[in-house]
Design a protein around this motif. Structure first.
Motif, mmCIF file in Angstrom:
data_model
loop_
_atom_site.group_PDB
_atom_site.id
_atom_site.type_symbol
_atom_site.label_atom_id
_atom_site.label_comp_id
_atom_site.label_asym_id
_atom_site.label_seq_id
_atom_site.Cartn_x
_atom_site.Cartn_y
_atom_site.Cartn_z
ATOM 1 N N GLY A 1 5.954 1.887 16.886
ATOM 2 C CA GLY A 1 6.683 2.570 16.255
ATOM 3 C C GLY A 1 5.991 3.604 15.273
ATOM 4 O O GLY A 1 4.916 4.195 15.426
ATOM 5 N N ASP A 2 6.850 3.936 14.173
ATOM 6 C CA ASP A 2 6.279 4.802 13.077
ATOM 7 C C ASP A 2 5.857 4.312 11.882
ATOM 8 O O ASP A 2 5.764 5.263 10.866
ATOM 9 N N SER A 3 6.068 2.990 11.410
ATOM 10 C CA SER A 3 5.488 2.600 10.293
ATOM 11 C C SER A 3 3.986 2.964 10.452
ATOM 12 O O SER A 3 3.319 2.835 11.322
ATOM 13 N N ARG A 4 3.232 3.101 9.373
ATOM 14 C CA ARG A 4 2.076 3.733 9.141
ATOM 15 C C ARG A 4 0.827 2.731 8.490
ATOM 16 O O ARG A 4 1.459 2.016 7.558
ATOM 17 N N LEU A 5 -0.290 2.895 8.934
ATOM 18 C CA LEU A 5 -1.561 2.357 8.160
ATOM 19 C C LEU A 5 -2.257 3.371 7.886
ATOM 20 O O LEU A 5 -2.839 4.307 8.728
ATOM 21 N N TYR A 6 -2.747 3.545 6.657
ATOM 22 C CA TYR A 6 -3.607 4.549 5.897
ATOM 23 C C TYR A 6 -4.731 3.960 5.219
ATOM 24 O O TYR A 6 -4.665 2.740 4.666
ATOM 25 N N GLU A 7 -6.066 4.418 5.383
ATOM 26 C CA GLU A 7 -6.998 4.208 4.740
ATOM 27 C C GLU A 7 -7.398 5.330 3.792
ATOM 28 O O GLU A 7 -7.433 6.262 3.706
ATOM 29 N N VAL A 8 -7.653 4.566 2.339
ATOM 30 C CA VAL A 8 -8.024 5.577 1.176
ATOM 31 C C VAL A 8 -9.374 5.045 0.748
ATOM 32 O O VAL A 8 -9.535 3.961 0.195
ATOM 33 N N THR A 9 -10.299 6.243 0.644
ATOM 34 C CA THR A 9 -11.489 5.885 0.145
ATOM 35 C C THR A 9 -11.683 6.824 -0.947
ATOM 36 O O THR A 9 -11.007 7.619 -1.284
ATOM 37 N N ARG A 10 -12.754 6.870 -1.618
ATOM 38 C CA ARG A 10 -13.076 7.861 -2.782
ATOM 39 C C ARG A 10 -13.084 9.444 -2.124
ATOM 40 O O ARG A 10 -12.961 10.275 -2.764
ATOM 41 N N GLU A 11 -13.551 9.431 -0.889
ATOM 42 C CA GLU A 11 -13.492 10.996 -0.151
ATOM 43 C C GLU A 11 -12.073 11.427 0.182
ATOM 44 O O GLU A 11 -11.978 12.422 0.355
#
Length: 247
Positions: A118-128
């Motif tokens: 489906g369209d629920s999401r997984l994001y990764e957030v780093t310093r960059e």
């Protein structure tokens, strides 16, 4: 190791919350941890049931699975949840056509394992910065991947909520399963489209990078989505890798 927070909000326009979240920093069956967001679809009762029932059945399957291979555990669990939800939909006319998106994350040693449909999401957030790890299963996302729509056109498209895959719609689920490396300091966001449609990625990044407690960041994400219209339910699970990765 890691820490997490999970929260949902009904938003400003909906009368029922069809989003469902699950988060465990402790072992679940033979998995060291587990995080899930689901966004139900269907009628007034059906969407709410689909998301909660789908997640509960997935967790139940993880707890019962005797396999020790995380990828296989997660794959079996989601397929079991899909089948159970598909059967549940046959019990009442009110449940006809119900289904749910699902995105799940498990932090292993120096990598993570994720699954989505489906369209629920997984994001990764780093310093960059921020990157979307999951791939939307939606009509507009497919057009964007083919180069027929720009990212901005896709974001504003009137059919952006038409999904091409969901849990419980067919007897067998077609899902994406993938792994990626993790490092201490990384933060991960699992969310429904009630957040991603209302808050642009760069704003998500700016808020999640803040040196604040996860529960405060989660609250600010929901506030921002509601401030921008809050047209849908909002689900947020935030996971932060702290110290050493899981051993």
């Amino acid at each position: 190791m890691q820490t997490s927070v999970a929260m949902t909000d009904i938003g400003r326009r909906r009368k029922v919350n069809q989003d469902y979240v699950y988060a465990s920093d402790q072992p679940v069956g033979n998995l060291p941890n587990l995080y899930i967001v689901a966004d139900g679809m269907g009628g007034h009762k059906a969407g709410e049931l689909a998301s909660s029932y789908g997640v509960q059945k997935a967790v139940e399957a993880v707890c019962r699975c005797e396999d020790t291979r995380p990828a296989l555990i997660l794959k079996k669990a989601v397929r079991y949840a899909n089948y159970q939800l598909y059967q549940k939909a046959k019990e009442s006319e009110d449940y006809y056509g119900m289904g749910t998106t699902l995105v799940a994350l498990c932090i292993l040693e120096e990598e993570a394992l994720a699954v989505n449909i489906g369209d629920s999401r997984l994001y990764e957030v780093t310093r960059e910065g921020i990157r979307q790890i999951s791939e939307d299963h939606s009509l507009v996302a497919e057009l964007a991947r083919k180069g027929e729509l720009s990212p901005q056109e896709a974001r504003m498209h009137p059919d952006k909520n038409i999904i091409t895959r969901a849990l419980g719609i067919m007897e067998e689920a077609e899902l994406d399963l993938f792994t990626f490396p993790v490092e201490a300091g990384n933060r991960y966001l699992l969310c429904s489209d009630g957040l991603s449609n209302m808050v642009e990625d760069q704003t998500l990044c700016r808020l999640i990078q803040k040196d604040r407690a996860l529960y405060e960041i989660g609250g600010r994400l929901i506030l921002e989505a509601n401030r921008n219209g809050g047209t849908d339910n909002i689900a947020v699970v935030l996971v932060e890798i702290i110290g050493q990765t899981v051993r």
